[in-house]
Write a protein that holds these residues in place. Sequence first.
Motif, PDB file in Angstrom:
ATOM      1  N   THR A 101      -5.393   5.290  65.748  1.00 26.75           N
ATOM      2  CA  THR A 101      -5.684   6.691  65.436  1.00 26.75           C
ATOM      3  C   THR A 101      -4.423   7.464  65.081  1.00 26.75           C
ATOM      4  O   THR A 101      -4.391   8.218  64.111  1.00 26.75           O
ATOM      5  CB  THR A 101      -6.379   7.371  66.626  1.00 26.75           C
ATOM      6  N   TYR A 102      -3.373   7.282  65.871  1.00 25.69           N
ATOM      7  CA  TYR A 102      -2.158   8.065  65.681  1.00 25.69           C
ATOM      8  C   TYR A 102      -1.052   7.312  64.938  1.00 25.69           C
ATOM      9  O   TYR A 102       0.103   7.757  64.919  1.00 25.69           O
ATOM     10  CB  TYR A 102      -1.627   8.537  67.041  1.00 25.69           C
ATOM     11  N   LYS A 103      -1.397   6.223  64.311  1.00 24.09           N
ATOM     12  CA  LYS A 103      -0.413   5.421  63.573  1.00 24.09           C
ATOM     13  C   LYS A 103       0.373   6.244  62.556  1.00 24.09           C
ATOM     14  O   LYS A 103       1.605   6.112  62.464  1.00 24.09           O
ATOM     15  CB  LYS A 103      -1.106   4.247  62.890  1.00 24.09           C
ATOM     16  N   PRO A 104      -0.270   7.110  61.756  1.00 25.50           N
ATOM     17  CA  PRO A 104       0.496   7.904  60.781  1.00 25.50           C
ATOM     18  C   PRO A 104       1.573   8.780  61.436  1.00 25.50           C
ATOM     19  O   PRO A 104       2.709   8.837  60.966  1.00 25.50           O
ATOM     20  CB  PRO A 104      -0.588   8.772  60.117  1.00 25.50           C
ATOM     21  N   VAL A 105       1.204   9.453  62.530  1.00 26.15           N
ATOM     22  CA  VAL A 105       2.159  10.333  63.215  1.00 26.15           C
ATOM     23  C   VAL A 105       3.299   9.523  63.829  1.00 26.15           C
ATOM     24  O   VAL A 105       4.477   9.893  63.723  1.00 26.15           O
ATOM     25  CB  VAL A 105       1.463  11.160  64.315  1.00 26.15           C
ATOM     26  N   LEU A 106       2.963   8.396  64.455  1.00 27.81           N
ATOM     27  CA  LEU A 106       3.974   7.554  65.087  1.00 27.81           C
ATOM     28  C   LEU A 106       4.954   7.002  64.065  1.00 27.81           C
ATOM     29  O   LEU A 106       6.165   6.954  64.307  1.00 27.81           O
ATOM     30  CB  LEU A 106       3.294   6.410  65.845  1.00 27.81           C
ATOM     31  N   LEU A 107       4.433   6.587  62.904  1.00 27.47           N
ATOM     32  CA  LEU A 107       5.297   6.064  61.847  1.00 27.47           C
ATOM     33  C   LEU A 107       6.232   7.152  61.312  1.00 27.47           C
ATOM     34  O   LEU A 107       7.420   6.908  61.088  1.00 27.47           O
ATOM     35  CB  LEU A 107       4.454   5.497  60.705  1.00 27.47           C
ATOM     36  N   ILE A 108       5.683   8.329  61.105  1.00 27.88           N
ATOM     37  CA  ILE A 108       6.488   9.434  60.582  1.00 27.88           C
ATOM     38  C   ILE A 108       7.601   9.806  61.560  1.00 27.88           C
ATOM     39  O   ILE A 108       8.761   9.974  61.167  1.00 27.88           O
ATOM     40  CB  ILE A 108       5.598  10.659  60.289  1.00 27.88           C
ATOM     41  N   PHE A 109       7.255   9.921  62.844  1.00 25.26           N
ATOM     42  CA  PHE A 109       8.272  10.231  63.843  1.00 25.26           C
ATOM     43  C   PHE A 109       9.315   9.122  63.913  1.00 25.26           C
ATOM     44  O   PHE A 109      10.509   9.378  64.088  1.00 25.26           O
ATOM     45  CB  PHE A 109       7.620  10.427  65.216  1.00 25.26           C
ATOM     46  N   GLY A 110       8.865   7.872  63.771  1.00 27.78           N
ATOM     47  CA  GLY A 110       9.784   6.741  63.791  1.00 27.78           C
ATOM     48  C   GLY A 110      10.768   6.794  62.637  1.00 27.78           C
ATOM     49  O   GLY A 110      11.975   6.586  62.812  1.00 27.78           O
ATOM     50  N   TYR A 111      10.259   7.087  61.439  1.00 25.94           N
ATOM     51  CA  TYR A 111      11.117   7.170  60.256  1.00 25.94           C
ATOM     52  C   TYR A 111      12.123   8.315  60.385  1.00 25.94           C
ATOM     53  O   TYR A 111      13.311   8.145  60.076  1.00 25.94           O
ATOM     54  CB  TYR A 111      10.265   7.376  58.994  1.00 25.94           C
ATOM     55  N   ILE A 112      11.643   9.491  60.806  1.00 28.50           N
ATOM     56  CA  ILE A 112      12.531  10.653  60.925  1.00 28.50           C
ATOM     57  C   ILE A 112      13.623  10.380  61.963  1.00 28.50           C
ATOM     58  O   ILE A 112      14.802  10.696  61.757  1.00 28.50           O
ATOM     59  CB  ILE A 112      11.736  11.908  61.319  1.00 28.50           C
ATOM     60  N   THR A 113      13.236   9.780  63.090  1.00 31.96           N
ATOM     61  CA  THR A 113      14.202   9.458  64.140  1.00 31.96           C
ATOM     62  C   THR A 113      15.232   8.459  63.645  1.00 31.96           C
ATOM     63  O   THR A 113      16.443   8.629  63.857  1.00 31.96           O
ATOM     64  CB  THR A 113      13.485   8.893  65.380  1.00 31.96           C
ATOM     65  N   ALA A 114      14.749   7.408  62.965  1.00 30.71           N
ATOM     66  CA  ALA A 114      15.649   6.361  62.466  1.00 30.71           C
ATOM     67  C   ALA A 114      16.640   6.915  61.446  1.00 30.71           C
ATOM     68  O   ALA A 114      17.851   6.635  61.516  1.00 30.71           O
ATOM     69  CB  ALA A 114      14.835   5.228  61.845  1.00 30.71           C
ATOM     70  N   VAL A 115      16.148   7.706  60.500  1.00 22.42           N
ATOM     71  CA  VAL A 115      17.026   8.259  59.463  1.00 22.42           C
ATOM     72  C   VAL A 115      18.053   9.218  60.064  1.00 22.42           C
ATOM     73  O   VAL A 115      19.238   9.176  59.714  1.00 22.42           O
ATOM     74  CB  VAL A 115      16.191   8.988  58.386  1.00 22.42           C
TER      75      VAL A 115
END
Length: 246
Positions: free
Chosen positions: A91-105
């Motif tokens: 369900t929350y995969k899109p939000v988790l991925l976005i937060f992951g990308y922003i954190t990583a960058v």
Amino acid sequence: MTHTYNITGMTCSSCQAKVQQLLLQVAGITKVEVDLQKAEASVQMDKHIATGILQNALKDFPKYQLTEKVTARPAVAEFNTEAEKKSWIATYKPVLLIFGYITAVSLLIENLDGAFVLMRWMNNFMAGFFLVFSFFKLLNLKGFAESYSRYDILAKRWNGWGYLYAFAELALGVAFITGFYPLLTNAVTLIIMVISIIGVLQSVLNKRKIKCACLGDVFNLPMSTITIIEDALMIVMSGIMLIKMI
């Protein structure tokens, strides 16, 4: 679009006609059908109109009270059916991925600068957060505004706030990344996110199963504690940065 509302206080056909007449005077409404027996009004509009505006049209006749009819929101029912079939991660995969990308960058940027500086990292993280989240909202600005007006305390009263909010996020993202008046940028962020989290908290605590508008109208995400975390994170970061600057 057509929405159905409950109307209390009508006792005769004259009341029925009066309510119909008053609602038809609201800009954007093209047709009104009032059912006296069911105490309902079916309102056809060419754009979304906040419930508060419709109730305000009846203000000269306090006995008439207009409220939203829950069953008039098929999008909520569709969301409930789909959400029950998915796991939390799915369900929350899109939000988790976005937060992951922003954190990583943002962490990579800190690594390139040679040392981790908390204030600088938070600034870059918030820039990425607002730029990415505003992007998804702007993909379907009208859909976002309609979804947002279902729970945000300001958007409920003024539908235009939903449209303005998406651009406010974009402006904040640009302000953070360019270093535009950090004190002002963080103060505005704190105010906007505090207002935003109020409606989110009310919806979650009342266990309302409605669609979250954090990623606009692109993803079918439920309102939950993860939405609170998103807003709270921005509040905490902007608060810390303000304290450091003052």
